[in-house]
Design an enzyme around this catalytic site. Structure first.
Site, PDB file in Angstrom:
ATOM      1  N   CYS A  58     -15.082 -32.989  36.983  1.00 23.81           N
ATOM      2  CA  CYS A  58     -14.480 -33.132  38.409  1.00 23.81           C
ATOM      3  C   CYS A  58     -15.369 -33.361  39.539  1.00 23.81           C
ATOM      4  O   CYS A  58     -16.560 -33.211  39.295  1.00 23.81           O
ATOM      5  CB  CYS A  58     -13.671 -31.756  38.652  1.00 23.81           C
ATOM      6  SG  CYS A  58     -14.495 -30.603  38.908  1.00 23.81           S
ATOM      7  N   CYS A  60     -15.917 -31.731  42.191  1.00 19.41           N
ATOM      8  CA  CYS A  60     -16.365 -30.706  42.927  1.00 19.41           C
ATOM      9  C   CYS A  60     -17.781 -30.303  42.083  1.00 19.41           C
ATOM     10  O   CYS A  60     -18.827 -29.774  42.484  1.00 19.41           O
ATOM     11  CB  CYS A  60     -15.735 -29.495  43.325  1.00 19.41           C
ATOM     12  SG  CYS A  60     -14.581 -28.684  41.884  1.00 19.41           S
TER      13      CYS A  60
END
Length: 160
Positions: A58, A60
């Site tokens: 992902c 993040c």
């Protein structure tokens, strides 16, 4: 045909995620690929601090978690050992981390936790990573290192 049951086979192309794995290895992390690896690393009752990251594809993880860890590990105090499992890849190992060592916390990827004698002493879930800068995360990790660790750092230089 693979001997790995379908639900444990990698979700992502291993070649595509290799750079994300390599980033943590370059910081000094050891990859845990099996539940046995996880138990050997996290289950030890040796008073050592183990930083574990459930790595992820992902944004993040790429934008905050991995860079934040890299910055934090430039600190003068660091964990005794750093290990990682990869969500969507090392599924049996990830399950062992979550069910065996972080069972009191909801599953999260990415996730960063510090364990001592098999027990979590610090944890950062995805919702604490999302929207946070790498610098902010590094500061929180350095504070946790100062409270729980005593190994002399850094594990990497700023150039690395």
């Amino acid at each position: 045909m693979s001997d790995i049951p379908m639900h444990l086979q990698p979700t992502y192309d291993p070649a595509a995620v290799q750079p994300m794995r390599d980033e943590l290895v370059a910081f000094g992390f050891e990859e845990l690929l099996t539940p046995e690896d996880v138990d050997a690393a996290l289950g030890a009752k040796d008073d050592k601090n183990v930083l574990v990251m459930v790595n992820s594809v992902c944004g993040c993880a790429a934008g905050s978690a991995r860079p934040g860890i890299g910055e934090a590990l430039q600190h003068n105090i660091i964990p005794d050992r750093m290990v990682t499992v990869f969500a969507g890849q090392d599924k049996a190992a990830v399950n062992r981390v979550r069910e065996g060592y972080l069972a009191d916390f909801p599953p999260s990827s990415p996730c960063i936790a510090m364990l001592k004698n098999g027990e979590p002493v610090f944890i950062v879930h995805r919702h604490h990573i999302e929207g946070r800068s790498a610098e902010d995360l590094a500061a929180a990790l350095r504070e946790a290192f100062e409270q729980t660790c005593d190994r002399k750092g850094p594990s990497i230089t700023s150039e690395q």
